[in-house]
Design an enzyme around this catalytic site. Sequence first.
Site, mmCIF file in Angstrom:
data_model
loop_
_atom_site.group_PDB
_atom_site.id
_atom_site.type_symbol
_atom_site.label_atom_id
_atom_site.label_comp_id
_atom_site.label_asym_id
_atom_site.label_seq_id
_atom_site.Cartn_x
_atom_site.Cartn_y
_atom_site.Cartn_z
ATOM 1 N N ASP A 145 105.295 50.468 42.089
ATOM 2 C CA ASP A 145 103.969 50.749 41.529
ATOM 3 C C ASP A 145 102.871 50.516 42.564
ATOM 4 O O ASP A 145 103.104 50.658 43.763
ATOM 5 C CB ASP A 145 103.749 49.886 40.282
ATOM 6 C CG ASP A 145 102.979 50.616 39.192
ATOM 7 O OD1 ASP A 145 101.816 50.984 39.445
ATOM 8 O OD2 ASP A 145 103.523 50.807 38.097
ATOM 9 N N HIS A 218 97.070 49.105 37.891
ATOM 10 C CA HIS A 218 98.175 49.791 37.213
ATOM 11 C C HIS A 218 99.480 49.009 37.335
ATOM 12 O O HIS A 218 100.182 48.767 36.344
ATOM 13 C CB HIS A 218 98.325 51.189 37.812
ATOM 14 C CG HIS A 218 99.306 52.076 37.129
ATOM 15 N ND1 HIS A 218 100.640 52.124 37.472
ATOM 16 C CD2 HIS A 218 99.156 52.979 36.134
ATOM 17 C CE1 HIS A 218 101.264 53.018 36.715
ATOM 18 N NE2 HIS A 218 100.383 53.557 35.889
ATOM 19 N N SER A 542 103.250 55.610 31.491
ATOM 20 C CA SER A 542 103.320 54.474 32.424
ATOM 21 C C SER A 542 103.494 53.155 31.690
ATOM 22 O O SER A 542 104.109 52.220 32.206
ATOM 23 C CB SER A 542 102.037 54.396 33.258
ATOM 24 O OG SER A 542 102.026 55.328 34.296
#
Length: 758
Positions: A145, A218, A542
């Site tokens: 990520d 994220h 996600s």
Amino acid sequence: MGKNLYFLVFLVQLLVLLPWLSIASIQPEKSQTYIIHMDHSRKPNHFSNHKSWHQHTVRSLLSVCPDDKQTFLYSYTHVMHGFSAKLTPCQLAEVEKSPGHLTTYKESFGKMFTTHTPKFLGLNRGSGIWPTASYGKDVIIGVIDTGIWPESESFKDNGMSKVPSRWKGICENGTAFSPSLCNNKLIGARSFKKELEAAGLNISTEYDFDSPRDAGGHGTHTSSTAAGNFVYGASHFGYAKGIARGIAPRAHLAMYKVLWASDTLASAATDILAGMDQAISDGVDIMSISLGLEHTPFYQDVIAIASLSAVEKGIVVVCAAGNDGHAATIYNGAPWIMTVGAGTIDRSLIATLELGNGLTFEGTSYFPESVSITNKYIYYGFNDPKKSGCSALDPRDVKGKIVLCDDSNLNLNAQMYAAAQAGAYGAIFLSESLFLDPDDYSIPGILLHTRYAKEIKKYAMTGNNTLVKSMRFVLTKTGTGPAPQVAYFSSRGPDPITPCVLKPDILAPGVDVLGAVRPDVPFMEAGKYDLLTDYALYSGTSMAAPHVAGISALVKAVHRNWSPAAIRSAIMTTAYKTDNTFGMIRDQTNGSIATPLDFGAGHVDPNQAMDPGLIYDMDSQDYIDFLCGLGYTTKQMMTVIRKSQWTCDENRTDLNYPSFITSLSNQTTYPIEKKFTRTVTNVGDPTSIYRAVIQAPEGMIVSVEPNIMRFTGKYQKQNFVLNVHVEKPDPKLTYGYLNWIDEHNHIVSSPIVIISHL
């Protein structure tokens, strides 16, 4: 770090919450980066290892192309035998003449797909998979990520076991990151950016950290969702307040940063491959990937190739399905990958509205202040076509008022922006689509369904003194429904590369998921203020993928010897297809009944996955036989399976998958007959009798041979054949279910799907 970073954080959040946007556009130069797949059996004996061979191969290019500079990037050991380098056309041509050369991949770039969910999934401390699995103790989840914010409360190691002795990873030193930030929870952190630097992207402290530290949030969010520790009192500005914890809160975490912020956002296939290669070498048990590359055949898809290598080593690979929200837009659909779509949960974040005539309404809102607005005038430009809705608001008309917006020509984000720019005090939005991102609430706003439009507009048109008596925010309700629904943005099947395998595999929570984020930059603006938070609501596939990664870790903790295919089978065959109102799962977009092309086998049920009864298991040879059936050339096969020799079972025509699907062409004549062969393994009670129960629509006749299976021992295998007869299928989709049911309350369910034409 200035306004540029604030814009970056906003962009990252936007990418998580909305359907795909382009991440990077790097113009080709004279020299470009290529991934060179080599035949490892051709390595000369005088090289001690493959890396030295790869480096020598690149260095030797100087003698043939002396004026061309070359840059060696990575040597790959596990995901493939090969290397990546920045080469000129002359150098590439020379490399491809080498007898050891197998395949060349031109660089490509990736995209991101971006408290209450454990309870929604049925996880509790008193019973079920959580206590049985010791909350995922000693399992290692590797997250591919954007990095991680190690100081987050989610990554404290209170209650954690020691780092497993088999772990080979490290925490690297870098900008604002030191090995001392790792602990018994966060046991590894690495970053990979050689290709982005070779491509000339400006990765600096203005945009990102030259380390595993997360600039956008994220990766921090996905990591905390998969395996975050228990954090009390977490909330999104007061919404969804409670205990934040990951699905496997006692599992260990390792971060592999491959997505970077520069003057754009970028993730190169070369760096993704390096991160996955390192994760395999370090010894992760589960790999969670919430990004994807372009739709390409498997022999050109480096995530698919790397994932097959991981699966062969016993690593479960879980990937997001994508956020395109339409049919045939699945990403990461290789049959050895667990592909996850996004669903809603039974929690609503709401505001209430009371009008001056006493009418009250409840709608959706994320406005981040616990305020009560009272006695404000309503503005509704119904009597002037130039000012209708929120298309052309005049500050002289709306300043200090509550604007009523019913403009179908503008999306909700644009309406909110227009109202805020015009100086409105707040806004009421009437819309069929109640989708407005949490960070777009720059002024107080409430979203109401158009079914309330007639009453509200009738009151707003009664005169100039119509009032909003009150608007209240920061209200959270649980137990709302129907839930789950398939999120409007979640990519749907069939898989565009291999429609012969049903994808997505499973649905998991992916809407309004509370997770850890970067806490030192503004999440959003509200009025004149920049608002920061350490936990925030994100939506996207996600967010769904790390839920399933965490569940896979729990199942792995209970069944240490199970293969990745066995764990996927357990999760798929125990999934449910009904919502909390006892109706079938529906599509969030239009409320219609969803299908297996939307949710795969159904919505994940972790407690049931712990004890599935039967599993559809597979090993490397199964995947080789599957690839043989795709008609790949010898070189293409070598590229995917990373072997120079293999055998194909000519009698094997079907992958032992826990779902059944066939796609028909427009030229198909009816009726049609389709036969599927499967092998199941008994992992439940040693002595069991399973009976086949078919659910099928009219016109679809399904039979099973045998329709009764008797098991006399654990891990005993039995074969069966599923026959499907269809007189005339639905113009688009016909589907049913095969359920194997035993006397011990096991229900092993698999969808049966007939697609009339693609």
